[in-house]
Design an enzyme around this catalytic site. Structure first.
Site, PDB file in Angstrom:
ATOM      1  NE  ARG A   1      -2.759  -4.597  -2.847  1.00 37.48           N
ATOM      2  CZ  ARG A   1      -2.263  -3.934  -1.811  1.00 37.48           C
ATOM      3  NH1 ARG A   1      -2.447  -2.630  -1.707  1.00 37.48           N
ATOM      4  NH2 ARG A   1      -1.562  -4.556  -0.881  1.00 37.48           N
TER       5      ARG A   1
ATOM      6  CB  CYS B   1      -0.916   0.015   1.226  1.00 35.60           C
ATOM      7  SG  CYS B   1      -2.026  -1.389   1.297  1.00 35.60           S
TER       8      CYS B   1
HETATM    9  C1  BEZ Z   1       0.575  -4.588   1.825  1.00 36.90           C
HETATM   10  O1  BEZ Z   1       1.797  -4.770   1.861  1.00 36.90           O
HETATM   11  O2  BEZ Z   1       0.098  -3.531   1.450  1.00 36.90           O
HETATM   12  C2  BEZ Z   1      -0.326  -5.692   2.275  1.00 36.90           C
HETATM   13  C3  BEZ Z   1       0.040  -6.983   1.994  1.00 36.90           C
HETATM   14  C4  BEZ Z   1      -0.779  -8.014   2.422  1.00 36.90           C
HETATM   15  C5  BEZ Z   1      -1.953  -7.726   3.103  1.00 36.90           C
HETATM   16  C6  BEZ Z   1      -2.308  -6.407   3.332  1.00 36.90           C
HETATM   17  C7  BEZ Z   1      -1.494  -5.392   2.917  1.00 36.90           C
END
Ligand code: BEZ
Length: 237
Positions: free
Chosen positions: A136, A53
């Site tokens: 997402r 993110c």
């Molecule tokens: C992230 O790195 O943004 C992420 C990865 C797995 C689950 C939730 C967020």
């Protein structure tokens, strides 16, 4: 990964974007009404203070002016609270240097949605992927508040923001010039002219060999559309 058969509300392409009021890092918003006249990309991310993110927010924020020139505003959402959002965005600005991006200020609103009301309305909660984090999701909404494209990615996969920009420009070009855009289209590439409505018209088009139109067959005709003409029509000066 846990799956349930819980009913999900999934807005669809061609429908009016569901309305909501929400608290954001830029104050309250009234969506999509206050965006009338602009395109808007509403997107969700799973959680603040997570790496994928963070890379996405830095990338999207660094392209905000580019999207603004195409009359498109950005609005983010996660099911975190406002103070988490503020602390995360401050950390990004003050501490994170990534792929040449640094001191990145996220100026677009990030919605707090601890009740998951908006996430549920937009089908961003997908229990097969997570019960507690939004996937997402990307909703590209036009200047009349109509959903024009929807893209979903799983938690582990960061989005391609060049593709979102390409899709936005392609849809705006299709609207402005009454054409369609072929695979991997970018401004300057040939565009697809509407399929002739009847066999007679199609045959005529094939036989007449209109100067600027190339037909691969009766159902597949393209024409040149100058890059400058596209960009000067779509982008703000
Ligand atoms: C992230 O790195 O943004 C992420 C990865 C797995 C689950 C939730 C967020």
């Amino acid at each position: 990964m846990e799956t349930t058969n819980q009913a999900l509300s999934l807005p669809r392409i061609g429908e009016k974007a569901p309305s909501f009021k929400a608290v954001t890092t830029q104050g309250e918003i009234n969506f999509p009404e206050q965006y009338a006249g602009s395109w808007v990309i509403l997107f969700s991310h799973p959680a603040d203070f997570t790496p994928v993110c963070t890379s996405e927010f830095m990338t999207f924020a660094s392209m905000e002016d580019q999207f603004a020139k195409a009359n498109c505003k950005l609005v983010g959402l996660s099911v975190d609270g406002l103070y988490s959002h503020i602390a995360w965005l401050r950390t990004i600005k003050e501490k994170i240097e990534y792929k040449g991006m640094k001191n990145i200020e996220v100026k677009f609103p990030l919605i707090e949605d601890i009740t998951m009301e908006v996430a549920n309305k937009y089908g961003m909660m997908q229990p097969g992927e997570s019960n507690t984090k939004a996937v997402r999701a990307v909703f590209i909404i036009d200047s009349k508040g109509i959903i024009r494209a929807i893209i979903y990615y799983p938690l582990s996969l960061g989005r391609n923001f060049d593709e979102l920009y390409r899709a936005l420009i392609a849809m705006q070009t299709a609207d402005a010039f009454s054409i369609a855009t072929p695979a991997d289209w970018r401004p300057g590439d040939e565009v697809i002219v509407p399929t002739a409505g009847s066999c007679g018209v199609a045959k005529e088009r094939m036989e007449k060999k209109q100067e600027d139109v190339h037909c691969y067959d009766w159902f597949f005709c393209t024409k040149k559309l100058d890059k400058e003409k596209v960009l000067s029509t779509i982008l703000k000066k």
